[in-house]
Write an enzyme that holds these catalytic residues in place. Structure first.
Site, PDB file in Angstrom:
ATOM      1  CG  ASP A 109     -10.721  -3.396  -6.040  1.00 33.81           C
ATOM      2  OD1 ASP A 109     -11.076  -3.844  -7.138  1.00 33.81           O
ATOM      3  OD2 ASP A 109      -9.632  -3.661  -5.511  1.00 33.81           O
ATOM      4  N   GLY A 166       0.610 -14.020   0.682  1.00 38.44           N
ATOM      5  CA  GLY A 166       0.579 -13.381  -0.626  1.00 38.44           C
ATOM      6  C   GLY A 166       1.572 -12.239  -0.680  1.00 38.44           C
ATOM      7  CD  GLU A 167       6.733 -10.464  -2.127  1.00 43.92           C
ATOM      8  OE1 GLU A 167       7.617  -9.615  -2.320  1.00 43.92           O
ATOM      9  OE2 GLU A 167       6.973 -11.642  -1.792  1.00 43.92           O
ATOM     10  CE  LYS A 186      -0.394  -4.246   2.144  1.00 40.22           C
ATOM     11  NZ  LYS A 186      -1.396  -3.427   1.476  1.00 40.22           N
ATOM     12  CB  SER A 238       2.352  -3.910  -6.875  1.00 39.32           C
ATOM     13  OG  SER A 238       2.162  -4.710  -8.009  1.00 39.32           O
ATOM     14  N   GLY A 297       2.835  -4.642  -1.048  1.00 38.28           N
ATOM     15  CA  GLY A 297       3.095  -5.198   0.268  1.00 38.28           C
ATOM     16  C   GLY A 297       3.175  -6.710   0.261  1.00 38.28           C
ATOM     17  CB  VAL A 298       5.137  -9.111   1.937  1.00 36.38           C
ATOM     18  CG1 VAL A 298       5.227 -10.629   2.001  1.00 36.38           C
ATOM     19  CG2 VAL A 298       6.133  -8.561   0.934  1.00 36.38           C
TER      20      VAL A 298
END
Length: 630
Positions: free
Chosen positions: A231, A94-95, A119, A97, A99-100
């Site tokens: 969250d 996943g990528e 990450k 805002s 980090g990747v």
């Protein structure tokens, strides 16, 4: 007034497929309704955040080691000594805002390689260093204080000079690889309950109670350590492959209410779709714990928990998840936004909401209504106003307050959790596993559709992420022209969009190949001498029994073809899927909608009345149609 119109959305860009671990963020709400955008796709931007008098997270910010939190969390966990060959980066999970996230391998002391999740932080993105800093701290702390509640955190390593093309400089966080499916992925499947039952190895009848119980237990561990997650949502709950359990991820929004780490009284990091009506974990007039001495803050903490019940912030989010698990119409962002708006109008009285809501049939309340409605009672108790222990009426209002985790775990609804698979279910699930590799016959047909359901969920998630990233790129292009954004941000956003588009293209191709294979299988499996379903049976046919076998096969094939047409209908023009407008159509209508059903909905079908309009931002897709009994 909180000014709900200013509350931006926040969502992990690849939600559902283990992107999390802090890969996306949305809005930080300030008192008075001012929302500060944190990498989401809507809401105003700001040049930086001011916390405790220090500006952090600027456009040119680098590593967050300079951040200072007085007497707060300081343990960063194990530091892995990086050298070339010790880390192998594989596929992108996943990528977002900030980090990747990658799947990779870490070399152990004995020379073996273990699967890990990596990450890398994007330091040229505003606030990325701040979110990574706190995510790092909370993972290190909770890996000890709440072991088993969160993803298995291994440690971190720093790359000062690039010696491997796949590993650029910066700080990298490392977790053990435990699976790539989140609860969001299963909610995107049209066979959600059955797929979750197979994954968790529990009876289909106890899936909802099992999920809610496990989430409550994991959140309880965080609360006992003095941490509020802030969250809790399906995208931040991962299904662990090894022991068939659930764990929490994405800790960048956590707040330590003992020491004040990542807590500012007049700021709140939240997801508008899942946050409670109070928005803040504590009243905004509460003293800033991070500015007090260690002794004072630790002494104040129990009093604040007792008076203001901040733990109820998380239990409201769990109540929303319970509603999504039980009611398919609420599994889309649109349906959930409408639910939140209607619940607010009903003053957070779930029974009043049910009496006034339109468009959700009583049949969808089946799980909540079973056993004299104990499930509905639990949802009702979790979605109330928080309540308070302050004021002269507190003794009368506390009994009407939202449940704590401890109180929810004692609820009768959870007595149905963790039921073992029945023999019939075990046989059916064993057959499904065999069908997934079957090469012919009915097993192959059903296995193909099991695969199509999986691809449908993944494709829908990817299309949603692509549409949102497209909107972000367009907004940044405008801001760069006006001098309001850094060109480097636009460059990174375009790279991210390219990753999403490539992944979307691969999924579309995979889906089309599976669909073509399913069509060929269905066409080849119909005997030439079958008897049409609408042909009256003759005496000869009844005696020979030929109509029973061939006719049943024809009916089964008709049902499977209907499913296939339903799945394929949203893939028309798949070559244009990379166009943001097409991706948006997928998000808004869902892969489940055929042309005819879409037209019916557009003409006012009340079945989708619950999926229009809401007070909170964000978008995903309309709820999937449940699978037929076949």
């Amino acid at each position: 007034a909180l000014g709900l119109a200013h509350r931006g959305s926040r969502r992990s860009a690849h939600q559902g497929l283990r992107p999390g671990l802090g890969s996306g963020r949305g809005c930080r709400l300030r008192r008075g309704g001012e929302s500060e955008r944190l990498g989401g796709l809507s809401g105003p931007t700001s040049p930086g955040s001011v916390r405790n008098g220090l500006r952090i997270g600027g456009l040119n910010a680098r590593r967050s080691d300079s951040l200072v939190v007085r007497h707060g969390l300081t343990d960063f966990g194990r530091k892995i000594e990086y050298q070339k060959g010790i880390i192998h980066v594989q596929r992108v999970l996943g990528e977002g805002s900030y980090g990747v996230v990658y799947q990779g391998q870490l070399k152990q002391k004995d020379g073996s390689m273990s699967d890990v999740v990596l990450k890398r932080v994007k330091y040229n993105v505003e606030d990325a260093d701040t979110m990574a800093h706190y995510e790092h701290l909370f993972n290190a702390y909770l890996s000890k204080a709440a072991k088993g509640a969160i993803a298995d955190f291994i440690g971190y390593f720093d790359v000062d000079a690039q010696v491997d093309n796949a590993i650029p400089p910066g700080k990298w966080l490392v977790w053990a690889y435990e699976g790539d499916k989140t609860l969001s992925y299963f909610l995107n499947r049209r066979d959600c309950e059955e797929a979750l039952a197979l994954e968790l190895q529990v009876s289909t009848s106890s899936v909802t109670a099992t999920v809610i119980k496990q989430v409550l237990l994991k959140v309880q561990m965080l609360h006992q350590a003095g941490i509020i997650h802030r969250d809790i949502k399906p995208a931040n709950i991962i299904v662990v492959d090894k022991d068939k359990s659930l764990k929490l991820i994405d800790l960048g929004a956590c707040a330590d209410l003992r020491r004040g780490t990542n807590y500012v009284p007049d700021e709140s990091i939240l997801d508008p779709l899942y946050c409670p009506p109070e928005d803040f974990v504590l009243p905004t007039t509460t003293p800033d714990l991070s500015k007090q001495s260690a002794m004072v803050s630790l002494a104040m903490s129990p009093l604040l928990w007792s008076r203001h019940m901040p733990d109820r912030f998380d239990t409201y989010s769990i109540g929303v998840i319970l509603m999504q698990l039980a009611i398919p119409a609420l599994r889309s962002d649109q349906g959930l936004r409408n639910f939140n708006l209607a619940l607010k109008r009903a003053q957070y009285d779930l029974r009043r909401w049910r009496k006034t809501q339109r468009g959700i049939p009583d049949s969808e309340f089946r799980i909540l209504d079973e056993n004299k409605g104990v499930g509905f009672q639990l949802a009702e108790s979790l979605l109330k106003e928080r309540g308070s222990n302050t004021g002269i009426l507190s003794r009368f209002t506390r009994g009407k307050a939202r449940l704590s985790v401890e109180e929810a775990l004692k609820h009768k609804f959870l007595l149905t959790a963790d039921k073992a698979l029945t023999e019939e279910e075990m046989s059916r699930f064993t057959s499904k596993q065999k069908e997934s590799t079957a090469s012919s016959g009915s097993g192959k047909k059903r296995g193909l559709f099991w695969r199509l359901f999986d691809l449908e969920a993944r494709l829908n998630i990817k299309a949603s992420a692509t549409q949102k990233q497209t909107a972000k790129v367009q907004r940044l292009e405008r801001d760069v022209k006006l001098g309001k954004a850094n060109p480097e941000q636009l460059k990174d956003a375009r790279k991210t969009l390219q990753v999403y588009e490539n992944g979307l293209d691969r999924l579309v191709n995979d889906f089309q190949e599976a669909a073509d294979d399913a069509k060929k299988t269905l066409q080849s499996s119909v005997p030439k001498d079958y008897i049409p379903a609408d042909e009256p049976p003759s005496t000869t046919n009844r005696r020979s029994g030929r109509r029973g076998s061939a006719g049943d096969l024809k009916i089964e094939n008709q049902r499977l073809k209907a499913k296939l047409a339903d799945l394929e209908s949203r893939l028309d023009g798949s070559s244009n899927m990379r166009d943001g407008r097409v991706a948006a159509a997928v998000v808004n209508n869902g892969l489940r909608a055929s042309r005819s059903s879409k037209n019916a909905n557009d003409n006012g079908n009340p079945g989708n009345g619950a999926a229009r309009g809401n007070r909170r931002s964000g978008s995903r897709r309309d709820p999937p149609t449940p699978p037929s009994s076949s």
